[in-house]
Enzyme design. Structure first.
Site, PDB file in Angstrom:
ATOM      1  N   HIS A  46       0.838  -1.121   0.070  1.00 15.12           N
ATOM      2  CA  HIS A  46      -0.111   0.024  -0.149  1.00 15.12           C
ATOM      3  C   HIS A  46       0.993   1.156  -0.021  1.00 15.12           C
ATOM      4  CE1 HIS A  46      -3.504   2.752   0.820  1.00 15.12           C
ATOM      5  NE2 HIS A  46      -2.667   3.116   1.710  1.00 15.12           N
ATOM      6  N   GLU A  68      -2.586  -5.522  -4.029  1.00 12.80           N
ATOM      7  CA  GLU A  68      -3.379  -5.319  -2.895  1.00 12.80           C
ATOM      8  C   GLU A  68      -4.772  -6.181  -2.655  1.00 12.80           C
ATOM      9  OE1 GLU A  68      -2.829  -1.178  -0.590  1.00 12.80           O
ATOM     10  OE2 GLU A  68      -3.846  -1.153  -2.534  1.00 12.80           O
ATOM     11  N   ASN A 415      27.813 -20.644  -6.243  1.00 16.51           N
ATOM     12  CA  ASN A 415      28.509 -21.867  -6.343  1.00 16.51           C
ATOM     13  C   ASN A 415      28.425 -22.940  -5.314  1.00 16.51           C
ATOM     14  OD1 ASN A 415      30.285 -21.154  -8.457  1.00 16.51           O
ATOM     15  ND2 ASN A 415      31.976 -19.959  -7.535  1.00 16.51           N
TER      16      ASN A 415
END
Length: 679
Positions: A46, A68, A415
């Site tokens: 919001h 929302e 990795n």
């Protein structure tokens, strides 16, 4: 309003909110029933929507608006948290990050609309709303037709009835006004505020449903009802309120004496209970507000541009240079008062330096927080079970170092996840837990910060690396047998060296490690890789706390002065030339049963050395890089001094063995040696 002047603030705050969103989504995935986290995600979405709407970034505002809708369904229990839903919310997060980066680069959000993501969000929220249509919305429709005086959710008690009858006695009108906003309205609370302003200008608002507090907090759907007392007519308010943008429907119903007489009133007990509930809610809010105020008071912060801190640091640096010059003035011109003044100045400059450094320090948490999401994506993509365990997030580093350390750590963690951690099936066959672990730790070690990335995966097959070295022609069969495991592992830091036959989208063991080493060494640090085959690997990164002002040892090599960072020095001692031996064409000496290589700085720096030094003791500065020691031969020692590191500039940035320069007290320049590249 000039939007451009707020772009930097928008970017800074957006990045903070997106990081909060990232962390909260990870928590929500692990704990779907955590309502506080869900509320936090809704609040962040919001806030971003409001900020984007204010700045005119409509694509961002639209995306967060659809987020929302889905989050509201989750909050009301009408939707469930699923892996698919969390994945889409993460895609929304990635899209918002792209928008913010576009703003950084061009001051615009770009043109990409992410229609696929929005369509998915709309599909979920539409399904959710259609499921509700026979519930709340039908109830509202029924209330519009109801003449019993309880329309649109409003309920009246005896006090309300007395107020209404008093208004009738004064020939005032009483209306119930139902207002519905457009579903595309981005800022419901802001729009409701404008509506309330219009009403307050021409009437007195007595009641509302939902409450005013809930409307201010945007805890309502796209409609609300108010009761007002006014002199104006129904048509007046219909016209005024329909003139407000994004208002979809306005219905005004007069409250008459007949309705009052037939009104179903709340009992006195109900009123009393309501009062108690209101008081309790008010007390709870006050307590929360008090706690919030205390929290704000306990963490007073000011957002400061890093460029301003750089200016302040430069001023402190100049002050230290002046202090050094005063300290170097000939003793013939000095007296007791002079010495005391210089000592006092030194205390002040040291305190100022410490204060400025503390201001520039930032917890590594700001870097670490991006990795849980990355590990989650890696484990999903590779179909592995990986858990990231972090510690030491509050360890602080200079802001300039923080900005640079993220990319090397990404390479290392990728990795570990790709070629370090095995698949669940492989781990079970090896007698390991099916879930692999990566540990990310940070802690202080003297004037350095150490960051460790450790995994409990397969480790590095030394013999496989030996074969690859031979295949690439980097060593002969004779010489490679004399290399230790640690020396073999160092080849993984060579450019383009990898033991992986297949290059994945994520990483290859060795791919990127040369980039990691280069980046860390440009920061004045070093990187070390330790492995235990079938047990796991550990990458150790050591970085100086700051790159601005350091303690250094000044030495003479030929006719030139050089500075060696004090953090790299282990000890200083004299060597008899006869004690120097050759091992594999490298000069070495024995120091307390430890063989250390000898490096003559004359040769490294291409400086002509004095002749006939065969019998003269040599000054050796023993420096430490990781767990390895080396001896640097210098002509003489000048002493320890606090120095300010100055960059050599772009034209001289490629010079080897030199990390920078410093201005000495006499105004001359001394070069700072790069121990990582020399050793």
């Amino acid at each position: 309003m000039k939007i451009n002047q707020y772009i930097d603030l928008f970017v800074e705050e957006s990045r903070e909110h997106l990081q909060e969103l990232n962390t909260s989504l990870l928590t929500l995935e692990k704990d779907p029933d955590n309502n506080s986290v869900l509320n936090e995600i809704f609040r962040v979405a919001h806030t971003i929507k409001g900020m984007a709407g204010t700045m005119g970034f409509n694509l961002m505002a639209t995306l967060t608006h659809h987020m929302e809708d889905v989050l509201e369904g989750l909050r009301k229990g009408q939707l469930k948290v699923t892996t698919e839903l969390v994945d889409v919310l993460f895609q929304c997060l990635d899209a918002l990050e792209v928008y913010v980066e576009n703003v950084v680069q061009t001051s615009r959000e770009g043109d990409k609309e992410y229609k696929g993501i929005i369509e998915f969000l709309v599909k979920i929220s539409t399904t959710n709303k259609s499921a509700q249509s026979s519930g709340k919305f039908k109830k509202i429709a029924t209330q519009k037709k109801n003449e019993a005086g309880v329309d649109y959710g409003l309920k009246y008690n005896i006090y309300d009835k007395n107020i209404i009858e008093t208004a009738f006695q004064e020939s005032l009108n009483v209306y119930e006004i139902y207002i519905e906003l457009d579903k595309r309205c981005l800022l419901k609370a802001a729009r409701a505020f404008i509506i309330f302003q219009v009403l307050e200008k021409h009437s007195e608002i007595m009641k509302s449903f939902p409450t005013v507090e809930d409307i201010e907090d945007e805890k309502f759907d796209f409609y609300f009802t108010v009761m007002i007392i006014t002199k104006e007519s129904e048509e007046f308010f219909i016209k005024e309120l329909n003139a407000v943008s994004e208002v979809r429907d306005v219905q005004v119903k007069p409250i008459t004496q007949k309705i009052i007489n037939n009104m179903a009133l709340s009992t006195d007990d109900d009123c009393e209970q309501k009062k108690k509930n209101d008081l309790k809610q008010r007390d709870d809010k006050e307590q929360k507000a008090s706690a919030s105020d205390k929290k704000r008071l306990s963490s007073k912060t000011v957002r400061v541009d890093i460029d301003r801190l750089d200016v302040l640091m430069n001023l402190v640096s100049e002050l230290i240079i002046i202090k050094t010059r005063l300290d170097d003035i000939s003793t013939e011109n000095r007296n007791k008062d002079y010495d005391q003044t210089v000592e006092s100045l030194e205390r002040v400059t040291t305190s100022m330096h410490d204060a400025v450094m503390k201001v520039r320090m930032v917890p590594v948490e700001s870097v670490f927080n991006r990795f849980p999401r990355m590990v989650r994506d890696i484990s999903k993509e590779l179909d592995k079970k990986i858990v990231l365990n972090m510690s030491g997030e509050d360890t602080e580093l200079d802001r300039s170092v923080i900005d640079e350390i993220g990319d090397p750590l990404i390479h290392i963690i990728r990795n570990s996840g790709d070629h370090g951690i095995e698949t669940p099936e492989e781990r079970i066959l090896k007698g390991k837990d099916s879930v692999g672990n990566i540990w990310l730790r940070a802690f202080h070690d003297g004037n350095n910060v150490v960051i460790e990335v450790e995994d409990d995966g397969k480790g590095i097959n030394i013999e496989e690396v030996r074969k690859k070295i031979l295949a690439n022609g980097l060593e002969s069969e004779e010489s490679i047998n004399g290399l230790s495991d640690e020396e073999i592992i160092q080849y993984l830091f060579q450019p383009s060296f990898s033991t992986s036959d297949e290059v994945t989208d994520i990483s290859g063991r060795g791919v990127g490690l040369d980039v990691v080493k280069t980046k860390i060494e440009t920061l004045g640090g070093n990187v070390e890789l330790v492995s235990n085959y079938e047990k796991g690997s550990k990458t150790i990164v050591r970085i100086p706390l700051t790159l601005a002002i350091i303690q250094a040892l000044l030495v003479m090599v030929g006719d030139e002065k050089y500075a060696i960072p004090l953090g790299s020095i282990n000890e200083i001692y004299n060597i008899n030339p006869k004690d120097i031996q050759f091992v594999r064409n490298q000069e070495v000496t024995l120091l307390r049963d430890m063989v250390i290589p000898i490096i003559r700085l004359h040769n490294v720096l291409d400086i002509e050395a004095e002749e006939n030094l065969d019998n003269k003791p040599l000054t050796c500065v023993v420096v430490k890089k990781g767990d390895k020691f080396s001896g640097l031969i210098v002509d003489s020692l000048i002493g320890q001094q606090e120095i300010v590191i100055k960059s050599l500039g772009k034209l001289l940035s490629s010079i080897r063995f030199i990390a920078g320069a410093t201005i000495l007290g006499d105004g001359n320049v001394a070069l700072i040696l790069d121990i990582n590249s020399i050793v």
